[in-house]
Design a protein around this motif. Structure first.
Motif, PDB file in Angstrom:
ATOM      1  N   PRO A 253       0.802  -1.228   0.000  1.00 50.15           N
ATOM      2  CA  PRO A 253       0.000   0.000   0.000  1.00 50.15           C
ATOM      3  C   PRO A 253       0.833   1.276   0.000  1.00 50.15           C
ATOM      4  CG  PRO A 253      -0.965  -1.600   1.496  1.00 50.15           C
ATOM      5  CD  PRO A 253       0.362  -2.163   1.061  1.00 50.15           C
ATOM      6  N   ALA A 254       1.960   1.263   0.705  1.00 51.19           N
ATOM      7  CA  ALA A 254       2.819   2.451   0.715  1.00 51.19           C
ATOM      8  C   ALA A 254       3.417   2.713  -0.661  1.00 51.19           C
ATOM      9  CB  ALA A 254       3.925   2.284   1.755  1.00 51.19           C
ATOM     10  N   LEU A 255       3.801   1.662  -1.375  1.00 51.18           N
ATOM     11  CA  LEU A 255       4.321   1.838  -2.732  1.00 51.18           C
ATOM     12  C   LEU A 255       3.242   2.379  -3.666  1.00 51.18           C
ATOM     13  CD1 LEU A 255       6.492  -1.374  -3.357  1.00 51.18           C
ATOM     14  CD2 LEU A 255       7.282   0.919  -2.740  1.00 51.18           C
ATOM     15  N   VAL A 256       2.038   1.826  -3.549  1.00 53.86           N
ATOM     16  CA  VAL A 256       0.929   2.298  -4.388  1.00 53.86           C
ATOM     17  C   VAL A 256       0.656   3.772  -4.117  1.00 53.86           C
ATOM     18  CG1 VAL A 256      -1.539   2.080  -4.861  1.00 53.86           C
ATOM     19  CG2 VAL A 256      -0.136   0.024  -4.624  1.00 53.86           C
ATOM     20  N   GLU A 257       0.615   4.149  -2.848  1.00 56.94           N
ATOM     21  CA  GLU A 257       0.354   5.546  -2.488  1.00 56.94           C
ATOM     22  C   GLU A 257       1.416   6.476  -3.065  1.00 56.94           C
ATOM     23  OE1 GLU A 257      -0.313   8.294   1.556  1.00 56.94           O
ATOM     24  OE2 GLU A 257       0.193   6.165   1.714  1.00 56.94           O
ATOM     25  N   TRP A 258       2.679   6.078  -2.987  1.00 58.96           N
ATOM     26  CA  TRP A 258       3.766   6.897  -3.536  1.00 58.96           C
ATOM     27  C   TRP A 258       3.631   7.012  -5.053  1.00 58.96           C
ATOM     28  CZ3 TRP A 258       7.669   6.226  -7.064  1.00 58.96           C
ATOM     29  CH2 TRP A 258       8.645   7.229  -7.104  1.00 58.96           C
ATOM     30  N   CYS A 259       3.311   5.907  -5.715  1.00 57.62           N
ATOM     31  CA  CYS A 259       3.145   5.956  -7.174  1.00 57.62           C
ATOM     32  C   CYS A 259       2.025   6.918  -7.570  1.00 57.62           C
ATOM     33  CB  CYS A 259       2.847   4.553  -7.715  1.00 57.62           C
ATOM     34  SG  CYS A 259       4.267   3.433  -7.738  1.00 57.62           S
ATOM     35  N   ARG A 260       0.899   6.862  -6.855  1.00 56.45           N
ATOM     36  CA  ARG A 260      -0.228   7.744  -7.186  1.00 56.45           C
ATOM     37  C   ARG A 260       0.152   9.208  -6.995  1.00 56.45           C
ATOM     38  NH1 ARG A 260      -4.246   3.661  -6.478  1.00 56.45           N
ATOM     39  NH2 ARG A 260      -3.551   2.324  -8.193  1.00 56.45           N
ATOM     40  N   ALA A 261       0.933   9.472  -5.967  1.00 56.17           N
ATOM     41  CA  ALA A 261       1.318  10.858  -5.684  1.00 56.17           C
ATOM     42  C   ALA A 261       2.345  11.393  -6.663  1.00 56.17           C
ATOM     43  CB  ALA A 261       1.858  10.952  -4.256  1.00 56.17           C
ATOM     44  N   ASN A 262       2.997  10.502  -7.408  1.00 55.26           N
ATOM     45  CA  ASN A 262       4.104  10.923  -8.265  1.00 55.26           C
ATOM     46  C   ASN A 262       3.888  10.576  -9.741  1.00 55.26           C
ATOM     47  OD1 ASN A 262       6.510  11.947  -6.443  1.00 55.26           O
ATOM     48  ND2 ASN A 262       5.551  10.244  -5.349  1.00 55.26           N
ATOM     49  N   ASP A 263       2.640  10.284 -10.115  1.00 59.08           N
ATOM     50  CA  ASP A 263       2.310   9.994 -11.514  1.00 59.08           C
ATOM     51  C   ASP A 263       3.161   8.857 -12.079  1.00 59.08           C
ATOM     52  OD1 ASP A 263       0.349  12.040 -11.653  1.00 59.08           O
ATOM     53  OD2 ASP A 263       1.929  13.525 -11.903  1.00 59.08           O
ATOM     54  N   VAL A 264       3.286   7.810 -11.282  1.00 58.83           N
ATOM     55  CA  VAL A 264       4.010   6.601 -11.674  1.00 58.83           C
ATOM     56  C   VAL A 264       2.987   5.471 -11.764  1.00 58.83           C
ATOM     57  CG1 VAL A 264       5.764   4.912 -10.989  1.00 58.83           C
ATOM     58  CG2 VAL A 264       6.165   7.362 -10.613  1.00 58.83           C
ATOM     59  N   VAL A 265       3.023   4.713 -12.848  1.00 58.83           N
ATOM     60  CA  VAL A 265       2.083   3.609 -13.030  1.00 58.83           C
ATOM     61  C   VAL A 265       2.516   2.421 -12.163  1.00 58.83           C
ATOM     62  CG1 VAL A 265       1.119   1.969 -14.684  1.00 58.83           C
ATOM     63  CG2 VAL A 265       1.504   4.351 -15.369  1.00 58.83           C
ATOM     64  N   PHE A 266       1.597   1.927 -11.349  1.00 53.23           N
ATOM     65  CA  PHE A 266       1.875   0.757 -10.505  1.00 53.23           C
ATOM     66  C   PHE A 266       1.370  -0.487 -11.225  1.00 53.23           C
ATOM     67  CE2 PHE A 266       1.036  -2.435  -7.323  1.00 53.23           C
ATOM     68  CZ  PHE A 266       2.102  -2.328  -6.447  1.00 53.23           C
ATOM     69  N   ILE A 267       2.288  -1.387 -11.578  1.00 53.56           N
ATOM     70  CA  ILE A 267       1.956  -2.617 -12.296  1.00 53.56           C
ATOM     71  C   ILE A 267       2.080  -3.795 -11.333  1.00 53.56           C
ATOM     72  CG2 ILE A 267       2.502  -4.135 -14.235  1.00 53.56           C
ATOM     73  CD1 ILE A 267       3.968  -1.724 -15.531  1.00 53.56           C
ATOM     74  N   ALA A 268       1.002  -4.538 -11.157  1.00 50.19           N
ATOM     75  CA  ALA A 268       1.046  -5.778 -10.378  1.00 50.19           C
ATOM     76  C   ALA A 268       1.201  -6.945 -11.343  1.00 50.19           C
ATOM     77  CB  ALA A 268      -0.219  -5.941  -9.553  1.00 50.19           C
ATOM     78  N   ASP A 269       2.299  -7.658 -11.217  1.00 49.52           N
ATOM     79  CA  ASP A 269       2.524  -8.870 -12.005  1.00 49.52           C
ATOM     80  C   ASP A 269       1.861 -10.026 -11.262  1.00 49.52           C
ATOM     81  OD1 ASP A 269       3.478 -11.224 -13.133  1.00 49.52           O
ATOM     82  OD2 ASP A 269       5.492 -10.452 -13.488  1.00 49.52           O
ATOM     83  N   ILE A 289      -4.752  -3.631  -2.238  1.00 51.36           N
ATOM     84  CA  ILE A 289      -4.260  -2.650  -3.198  1.00 51.36           C
ATOM     85  C   ILE A 289      -5.028  -2.750  -4.518  1.00 51.36           C
ATOM     86  CG2 ILE A 289      -1.961  -2.551  -2.176  1.00 51.36           C
ATOM     87  CD1 ILE A 289      -0.989  -4.292  -4.580  1.00 51.36           C
ATOM     88  N   VAL A 290      -5.060  -1.643  -5.232  1.00 48.40           N
ATOM     89  CA  VAL A 290      -5.671  -1.585  -6.555  1.00 48.40           C
ATOM     90  C   VAL A 290      -4.586  -1.131  -7.531  1.00 48.40           C
ATOM     91  CG1 VAL A 290      -7.421  -0.504  -8.001  1.00 48.40           C
ATOM     92  CG2 VAL A 290      -7.945  -1.079  -5.618  1.00 48.40           C
ATOM     93  N   PRO A 291      -4.064  -2.048  -8.344  1.00 48.97           N
ATOM     94  CA  PRO A 291      -3.018  -1.679  -9.299  1.00 48.97           C
ATOM     95  C   PRO A 291      -3.579  -0.791 -10.415  1.00 48.97           C
ATOM     96  CG  PRO A 291      -3.142  -4.072  -8.977  1.00 48.97           C
ATOM     97  CD  PRO A 291      -4.379  -3.478  -8.397  1.00 48.97           C
ATOM     98  N   ASP A 292      -2.690  -0.027 -11.052  1.00 43.04           N
ATOM     99  CA  ASP A 292      -3.071   0.695 -12.271  1.00 43.04           C
ATOM    100  C   ASP A 292      -3.168  -0.256 -13.449  1.00 43.04           C
ATOM    101  OD1 ASP A 292      -3.096   3.310 -11.074  1.00 43.04           O
ATOM    102  OD2 ASP A 292      -0.910   3.210 -11.029  1.00 43.04           O
ATOM    103  N   LEU A 293      -2.185  -1.165 -13.534  1.00 46.09           N
ATOM    104  CA  LEU A 293      -2.170  -2.213 -14.546  1.00 46.09           C
ATOM    105  C   LEU A 293      -1.911  -3.536 -13.849  1.00 46.09           C
ATOM    106  CD1 LEU A 293       0.067  -0.643 -17.392  1.00 46.09           C
ATOM    107  CD2 LEU A 293      -2.434  -0.604 -17.224  1.00 46.09           C
ATOM    108  N   ILE A 294      -2.484  -4.603 -14.386  1.00 46.05           N
ATOM    109  CA  ILE A 294      -2.264  -5.938 -13.828  1.00 46.05           C
ATOM    110  C   ILE A 294      -2.001  -6.903 -14.977  1.00 46.05           C
ATOM    111  CG2 ILE A 294      -4.750  -6.338 -13.738  1.00 46.05           C
ATOM    112  CD1 ILE A 294      -4.272  -8.077 -11.258  1.00 46.05           C
ATOM    113  N   THR A 295      -0.940  -7.689 -14.848  1.00 48.20           N
ATOM    114  CA  THR A 295      -0.617  -8.690 -15.872  1.00 48.20           C
ATOM    115  C   THR A 295      -1.045 -10.062 -15.373  1.00 48.20           C
ATOM    116  OG1 THR A 295       1.637  -9.015 -15.020  1.00 48.20           O
ATOM    117  CG2 THR A 295       1.336  -7.384 -16.773  1.00 48.20           C
TER     118      THR A 295
END
Length: 453
Positions: A253-269, A289-295
């Motif tokens: 969750p902390a990584l996801v929050e940082w990505c959202r705050a910094n316009d970084v796409v969070f990809i869950a493999d 967590i809710v990824p931006d993209l999921i593979t």
């Protein structure tokens, strides 16, 4: 060990009618299997290895039958692919119906319903209630490549961060994303550029809370890459080849929050963790967590080759027309199989079955751990559980013991897989169609192999 005279029985959750038993009529490999291994050595590139020296001729429920008549307990599911069990009858029926209609048009030439239906199902099932779109591909590595490509197009940035112990594939870009050199990367460079690595949360070895581990990772990302340059972060919610490492609570969750705050796409493999493997439809749900993209890939289509990228509609739509696709991507036969498999995952109690398997696996393995300090850690979720083997005096990884236990298990008719950066983890990935009795018998063999090593 079950008797060879046992009658044929139906597998508990579907699959071909095979005796659900461990049966050894020859040593492993038997003579017919050895013939195939010899032919393989002469015909197949040496770089394509194998775990079990058997000539498979049938599989279903929780067993694989070889050409010599041996019936082996399957605790690997073809690396988390046959989650429903081999040849699930609903998947077989769907494939047979589709192959009689047409086998290929190329979706980019003449579209068909099943591709769109799979995309609709993925958009509905993956975490988050935002608008989503999907694109279909052939393999997990291809899905990862395309997820990175989409993220770069959407953000206009190039850098990608992957994580220690991560595994994402064997293509050039995915080798760059993968952490472990041997056997996946050694000698195959140079690799794709603008790929960076950050530390993972590894509670057994780093002793950090999720918040502490995330702070460390984010600090390295900010200092060594910079958010202004970073298109995407890609991570397996629970690592696969890296050793079934479950990050500490709060890390993802902390990584996801940082990505959202910094316009970084969070990809869950979620290639290995997806589709009921962890007791949730996707492992991201375990961590909230809710990824931006999921593979996704592996378990998606009951054993047929299919993969996907699913994500926020505005990100998925960043590519120009013709920028995504492939000749075989979303093949109609694989899509038919996927729709049948998804129906089973949703409606036939698969999530509950994975939870039941977790109870058996963790209970048995922790009982072993209590009496044998060479098992340093037992971890995982659902039907994705691992035991990490160590030198009890030092806590250092014991790859030799791990290999010896796995080899002894296979010799006694139980297929287990090893993994981990240090080669000291046995991962348990049974099909959800395995019976409790067969699972317990497989774990009895594991316990005996450990005692004898």
């Amino acid at each position: 060990m079950s008797s060879a005279a046992d009658t044929l029985i139906d597998t508990p959750l579907g699959g071909p009618t095979l005796p659900q038993e461990r049966r050894l009529v020859t040593s492993i490999p038997g003579p017919r299997s050895q013939e195939l291994i010899d032919r393989k050595a002469g015909a197949v590139a040496a770089g394509v290895g194998h775990t079990a020296p058997v000539h498979a001729v049938a599989a279903g429920g929780g067993v694989i039958l070889d050409a010599d008549g041996n019936s082996l307990i399957d605790l690997g599911s073809g690396i988390a692919v046959t989650t429903l069990g081999n040849a699930h009858p609903k998947v077989v029926a769907a494939v047979q119906e589709q192959v009689a209609q047409f086998t290929h048009t190329c979706f980019m030439i003449a579209p068909y319903d099943s591709y769109v239906s799979v995309a609709e199902a993925l958009n509905r099932l993956t975490p988050g209630d935002h608008a989503k779109k999907s694109a279909l591909f052939n393999s997990g590595a291809e899905a990862v490549e395309n997820a990175v490509k989409i993220a770069r197009k959407y953000t206009g940035k190039q850098a990608v961060v992957a994580f220690d112990h991560g595994y994402h594939g064997r293509t050039n870009l995915t080798m760059a994303l993968t952490a472990k050199s041997m056997p996946y990367k050694s000698g195959f460079g140079p690799f794709a550029s603008e790929v960076y690595r950050a530390p993972l949360s590894y509670p057994y070895r780093d002793g950090l809370t999720g918040a502490e581990a995330a702070k460390k990772a984010i600090s390295i990302i900010e200092k060594q890459v910079g958010a202004d340059n970073l298109a995407a972060v890609i991570i397996e919610p629970i690592q696969g080849e890296g050793g079934f490492i479950v990050p500490a609570d709060g890390y993802l969750p902390a990584l996801v929050e940082w990505c959202r705050a910094n316009d970084v796409v969070f990809i869950a493999d979620e290639i290995q963790t997806g589709f009921a493997r962890t007791g949730r439809m996707f492992a991201s749900e375990v961590f909230g967590i809710v990824p931006d993209l999921i593979t996704t890939a592996k378990g998606i289509a009951g054993g047929l080759p299919l993969a996907a990228v699913t994500g926020r509609a505005e990100i998925m739509d960043a590519s120009h027309a013709g920028g995504l696709g492939g000749t075989y991507g979303g093949n109609p036969i694989a899509c038919a199989a996927a729709l049948a498999a998804i129906d089973v995952f949703e409606n036939d109690g698969m999530l509950e079955r994975a939870a039941g398997i977790e109870t058996i696996l963790t209970g048995r393995l922790r009982d072993l751990q209590a009496s044998d300090p060479r098992i340093g850690d037992v971890r995982g979720h659902g039907a994705m559980i691992a035991a990490e083997f160590v030198d009890p005096a030092t806590g250092e990884p014991d790859a030799a013991l791990t290999a010896a236990v796995a080899k002894a298990c296979i010799a006694q008719g139980v297929i287990v897989l090893t993994c981990g950066t240090y080669g000291n983890v046995i991962r348990f990935l049974p099909p959800l169609s395995i019976s409790d009795d067969l699972l317990h018998e497989g774990l009895d063999v594991v316990a005996a192999a450990l005692a004898g090593s």
